[in-house]
Motif scaffolding. Structure first.
Motif, mmCIF file in Angstrom:
data_model
loop_
_atom_site.group_PDB
_atom_site.id
_atom_site.type_symbol
_atom_site.label_atom_id
_atom_site.label_comp_id
_atom_site.label_asym_id
_atom_site.label_seq_id
_atom_site.Cartn_x
_atom_site.Cartn_y
_atom_site.Cartn_z
ATOM 1 N N HIS A 294 -4.712 -7.188 -37.075
ATOM 2 C CA HIS A 294 -5.150 -8.357 -36.314
ATOM 3 C C HIS A 294 -6.676 -8.366 -36.231
ATOM 4 O O HIS A 294 -7.297 -7.310 -36.129
ATOM 5 C CB HIS A 294 -4.602 -8.313 -34.883
ATOM 6 N N ASP A 295 -7.253 -9.565 -36.236
ATOM 7 C CA ASP A 295 -8.679 -9.675 -35.951
ATOM 8 C C ASP A 295 -8.857 -9.430 -34.459
ATOM 9 O O ASP A 295 -8.047 -9.901 -33.642
ATOM 10 C CB ASP A 295 -9.198 -11.075 -36.287
ATOM 11 N N TRP A 296 -9.894 -8.703 -34.086
ATOM 12 C CA TRP A 296 -10.153 -8.448 -32.672
ATOM 13 C C TRP A 296 -11.649 -8.511 -32.399
ATOM 14 O O TRP A 296 -12.476 -8.374 -33.298
ATOM 15 C CB TRP A 296 -9.574 -7.102 -32.227
ATOM 16 N N HIS A 297 -11.957 -8.737 -31.137
ATOM 17 C CA HIS A 297 -13.350 -8.830 -30.696
ATOM 18 C C HIS A 297 -13.421 -8.357 -29.260
ATOM 19 O O HIS A 297 -12.539 -8.662 -28.452
ATOM 20 C CB HIS A 297 -13.827 -10.278 -30.806
ATOM 21 N N ILE A 298 -14.465 -7.623 -28.923
ATOM 22 C CA ILE A 298 -14.693 -7.215 -27.544
ATOM 23 C C ILE A 298 -15.948 -7.926 -27.060
ATOM 24 O O ILE A 298 -16.957 -7.961 -27.761
ATOM 25 C CB ILE A 298 -14.782 -5.678 -27.394
#
Length: 147
Positions: A115-119
């Motif tokens: 999955h693409d993720w971002h914080i």
């Protein structure tokens, strides 16, 4: 683009300010706090989910392992294969808050390859970067829909 927010969190009573800030543009404190009692209820429907947004209290070091466990449990479910993940690292205005690097490591985000993720660092009280995180989410959901 329309969307629905399904709210289910570990400490839901403590995440209400983020939702009010996003929805109404203002922080509303409720007394008693509004909330659900469980994190991801076992009988929830995620078919067609495009994004999962985790709002994390960066001063709550005790719950990070639980958040990690629940996030990876969510990722293993077959109905939840095609969404992006946004982690809001809330309370960045507080001196002892965990850094983005610490949260990334503690949640094992770099291990998420499916999955693409971002914080996104944020502060729900001021709205600091809440819309930036949602912008990232909208852009990546749109890209997935067109690819």
């Amino acid at each position: 683009m329309g969307f629905t927010i399904e709210r289910s969190m570990i400490a839901p009573r403590r995440k209400t300010k983020s939702l009010y800030k996003l929805h109404l543009g203002d922080v509303i404190t409720t007394d008693p706090p509004i909330g659900l009692e469980s994190w991801w209820p076992r009988k929830t429907y995620y078919h067609g989910t495009h994004a999962v947004i985790v709002v994390m209290d960066c001063t709550d070091r005790a719950r990070i392992a639980l958040i990690n466990d629940e996030l990876f449990r969510l990722l293993r479910h077959e109905d939840r294969q095609h969404f992006v993940i946004l982690v809001f690292a809330n309370k960045q205005d507080i001196k002892d808050a965990k850094t983005l690097a610490e949260i990334t490591d503690a949640l094992s985000l770099r291990c998420i390859k499916t999955h693409d993720w971002h914080i996104q660092a944020c502060c729900a009280l001021t709205g600091y970067t809440l819309y930036d995180g949602l912008g990232w989410t909208a852009q990546h959901v749109t890209e997935k829909a067109t690819s």
